[in-house]
Scaffold this active site. Structure first.
Site, PDB file in Angstrom:
ATOM      1  N   SER A 152       1.057  -1.202   0.220  1.00  0.00           N
ATOM      2  CA  SER A 152       0.139  -0.137  -0.031  1.00  0.00           C
ATOM      3  C   SER A 152       0.502   1.660  -0.250  1.00  0.00           C
ATOM      4  CB  SER A 152      -0.682  -0.176   1.043  1.00  0.00           C
ATOM      5  OG  SER A 152      -1.108   1.129   0.736  1.00  0.00           O
ATOM      6  N   TYR A 165      -2.213  -0.775  10.137  1.00  0.00           N
ATOM      7  CA  TYR A 165      -2.154  -1.398   8.992  1.00  0.00           C
ATOM      8  C   TYR A 165      -1.158  -0.936   8.388  1.00  0.00           C
ATOM      9  CZ  TYR A 165      -3.650  -1.425   3.823  1.00  0.00           C
ATOM     10  OH  TYR A 165      -4.425  -1.176   2.809  1.00  0.00           O
TER      11      TYR A 165
HETATM   12  N1  LIG Z   1      -8.826  -0.979  -2.177  1.00  0.00           N
HETATM   13  C1  LIG Z   1      -7.769  -0.353  -2.148  1.00  0.00           C
HETATM   14  O1  LIG Z   1      -7.646   0.672  -2.544  1.00  0.00           O
HETATM   15  C2  LIG Z   1      -6.055  -1.318  -1.473  1.00  0.00           C
HETATM   16  C3  LIG Z   1      -5.781   0.249  -1.535  1.00  0.00           C
HETATM   17  C4  LIG Z   1      -4.591  -0.276  -1.992  1.00  0.00           C
HETATM   18  C5  LIG Z   1      -3.373  -2.078  -0.671  1.00  0.00           C
HETATM   19  N2  LIG Z   1      -4.854  -2.872  -0.879  1.00  0.00           N
HETATM   20  C6  LIG Z   1      -4.776  -3.863  -0.185  1.00  0.00           C
HETATM   21  O2  LIG Z   1      -4.610  -4.816  -1.508  1.00  0.00           O
HETATM   22  C7  LIG Z   1      -5.132  -6.208  -0.778  1.00  0.00           C
HETATM   23  C8  LIG Z   1      -6.798  -6.085  -1.306  1.00  0.00           C
HETATM   24  O3  LIG Z   1      -7.266  -5.615  -0.720  1.00  0.00           O
HETATM   25  P1  LIG Z   1      -9.301  -5.403  -1.282  1.00  0.00           P
HETATM   26  O4  LIG Z   1      -9.467  -4.075  -1.565  1.00  0.00           O
HETATM   27  O5  LIG Z   1      -9.412  -5.733  -2.389  1.00  0.00           O
HETATM   28  O6  LIG Z   1     -10.534  -5.630  -0.176  1.00  0.00           O
HETATM   29  P2  LIG Z   1     -11.911  -7.041   0.331  1.00  0.00           P
HETATM   30  O7  LIG Z   1     -12.409  -5.899  -0.718  1.00  0.00           O
HETATM   31  O8  LIG Z   1     -11.972  -5.839   1.996  1.00  0.00           O
HETATM   32  O9  LIG Z   1     -11.211  -7.810   0.074  1.00  0.00           O
HETATM   33  C9  LIG Z   1      -9.778  -7.998   1.394  1.00  0.00           C
HETATM   34  C10 LIG Z   1      -9.901  -9.721   1.332  1.00  0.00           C
HETATM   35  O10 LIG Z   1      -8.988 -10.603   2.082  1.00  0.00           O
HETATM   36  C11 LIG Z   1     -10.085 -12.008   2.705  1.00  0.00           C
HETATM   37  N3  LIG Z   1      -9.560 -12.049   3.883  1.00  0.00           N
HETATM   38  C12 LIG Z   1      -9.688 -10.667   4.707  1.00  0.00           C
HETATM   39  N4  LIG Z   1      -9.579 -11.521   6.342  1.00  0.00           N
HETATM   40  C13 LIG Z   1      -9.429 -12.704   6.426  1.00  0.00           C
HETATM   41  C14 LIG Z   1      -8.963 -13.927   6.899  1.00  0.00           C
HETATM   42  N5  LIG Z   1      -8.599 -14.085   7.888  1.00  0.00           N
HETATM   43  N6  LIG Z   1      -8.530 -15.065   5.640  1.00  0.00           N
HETATM   44  C15 LIG Z   1      -8.870 -15.020   4.928  1.00  0.00           C
HETATM   45  N7  LIG Z   1      -9.192 -13.914   4.209  1.00  0.00           N
HETATM   46  C16 LIG Z   1      -9.839 -13.082   4.573  1.00  0.00           C
HETATM   47  C17 LIG Z   1     -11.313 -11.314   2.436  1.00  0.00           C
HETATM   48  O11 LIG Z   1     -12.051 -12.456   2.790  1.00  0.00           O
HETATM   49  P3  LIG Z   1     -14.413 -12.243   2.907  1.00  0.00           P
HETATM   50  O12 LIG Z   1     -14.846 -11.607   1.676  1.00  0.00           O
HETATM   51  O13 LIG Z   1     -13.863 -13.333   3.316  1.00  0.00           O
HETATM   52  O14 LIG Z   1     -13.720 -11.280   4.141  1.00  0.00           O
HETATM   53  C18 LIG Z   1     -11.146 -10.876   1.224  1.00  0.00           C
HETATM   54  O15 LIG Z   1     -11.297 -11.503   0.143  1.00  0.00           O
HETATM   55  C19 LIG Z   1      -5.595  -6.108   0.728  1.00  0.00           C
HETATM   56  O16 LIG Z   1      -3.855  -6.535   0.748  1.00  0.00           O
HETATM   57  C20 LIG Z   1      -5.463  -4.583   0.913  1.00  0.00           C
HETATM   58  O17 LIG Z   1      -4.416  -3.953   1.827  1.00  0.00           O
HETATM   59  C21 LIG Z   1      -6.266  -2.846  -1.504  1.00  0.00           C
END
Ligand SMILES: NC(=O)c1ccc[n+]([C@@H]2O[C@H](COP(=O)([O-])OP(=O)(O)OC[C@H]3O[C@@H](n4cnc5c(N)ncnc54)[C@H](OP(=O)(O)O)[C@@H]3O)[C@@H](O)[C@H]2O)c1
Length: 247
Positions: A152, A165
């Site tokens: 991130s 985070y």
């Molecule tokens: N979106 C952004 O703007 C952004 C920016 C920078 C970095 N990121 C990074 O990108 C990655 C994906 O983020 P996203 O935005 O796609 O988030 P998201 O939509 O919240 O998806 C997160 C995923 O992680 C899974 N997860 C969470 N806790 C878990 C656990 N205990 N065991 C197994 N799976 C688990 C969730 O499963 P469930 O659906 O079952 O909860 C979901 O599939 C993350 O590492 C995040 O930090 C995102």
């Protein structure tokens, strides 16, 4: 930078995606499958994983495998069993996308609750370490393997209120750099992606008043994900690359 790849560039490759039921992980699994990969869909909510599975099958891409695992609870034994399941069912592993993550609570560092800290560090850091340790023997057998971590902007520049985070993403980038240095002379390329602000549930949780339509979608940022998993990205090692020019 142009991250284009050939249409079937991931043919015959097996790629594990964590958090494959939602957000960026869901789209990455679909995109890898559309480019020929057999994808292992790992996550904690089976219903969501099944939806990703159905979407991939409907695209007539290689049939994926679902593995239900809660990274909050999983033990070293669970990761050993994960490795054995992949080996027995698919015979190989060529790539891992460490994508699953937790945001935790945005608050001043002074107010971080240790229970939340432990939960975020468990899912975002400790689980990735344990999973990587367990899967390395299988990745070493591939002729061209990849490990891609997810960082991130706050993983290399601290920001007020981003607390645990941000600390977890600094740790992720550190883990990526250490592993990349250790595996420099091997068949395994190790990198991290900073997705930048992307239209997902986590982003909405962090910025509830933001208009999601102003954000890139997970699909928009896929070229970099594909590139780092594909033969085209073979030369990249030890880098954290931004999928967007700004977040
Ligand atoms: N979106 C952004 O703007 C952004 C920016 C920078 C970095 N990121 C990074 O990108 C990655 C994906 O983020 P996203 O935005 O796609 O988030 P998201 O939509 O919240 O998806 C997160 C995923 O992680 C899974 N997860 C969470 N806790 C878990 C656990 N205990 N065991 C197994 N799976 C688990 C969730 O499963 P469930 O659906 O079952 O909860 C979901 O599939 C993350 O590492 C995040 O930090 C995102």
């Amino acid at each position: 930078m142009n991250y284009s790849v050939a249409p079937n560039t991931l043919k015959n490759r097996v790629i594990l995606v964590t958090g494959a039921g939602d957000g960026i992980g869901r789209q990455a699994a679909i995109s890898f499958a559309q480019h020929g990969a057999t994808v292992v869909l790992l996550g904690r909510t089976v219903k969501k994983l099944e939806q990703t599975y159905d979407e991939i099958v409907a695209l007539e891409a290689p049939e994926p495998t679902i593995i239900s695992l809660d990274l909050q609870e999983a033990t070293q034994q669970d990761y050993r069993e994960l490795m054995q399941t992949i080996e027995h069912q698919l015979g190989r592993l060529d790539g891992v996308l460490h994508n699953a993550g937790l945001l935790g609570t945005l608050c001043p560092l002074e107010q971080i609750e240790l229970a939340t800290y432990d939960a975020v560090m468990q899912v975002n850091v400790r689980a990735q370490l344990m999973m990587t340790q367990a899967l390395l023997p299988l990745l070493r057998q591939s002729d061209d393997a990849r490990i891609v971590f997810t960082s991130s902007t706050v993983g290399h520049q601290g920001r007020a209120l981003w607390g645990t985070y941000s600390i977890s993403k600094f740790a992720t980038e550190g883990m990526m750099q250490i592993l990349a240095d250790e595996l420099r002379e091997t068949n395994i390329r190790v990198n991290a992606i900073n997705p930048g602000g992307t239209r997902t549930g986590m982003r909405a949780e962090a910025f509830p008043s933001e208009d999601p339509d102003t954000l890139k979608t997970p699909q928009d940022i896929m070229p970099l994900y594909l590139y780092l998993m594909a033969p085209e990205g073979r030369a990249v090692h030890g880098e954290c690359i931004a999928a967007q020019s700004k977040d």
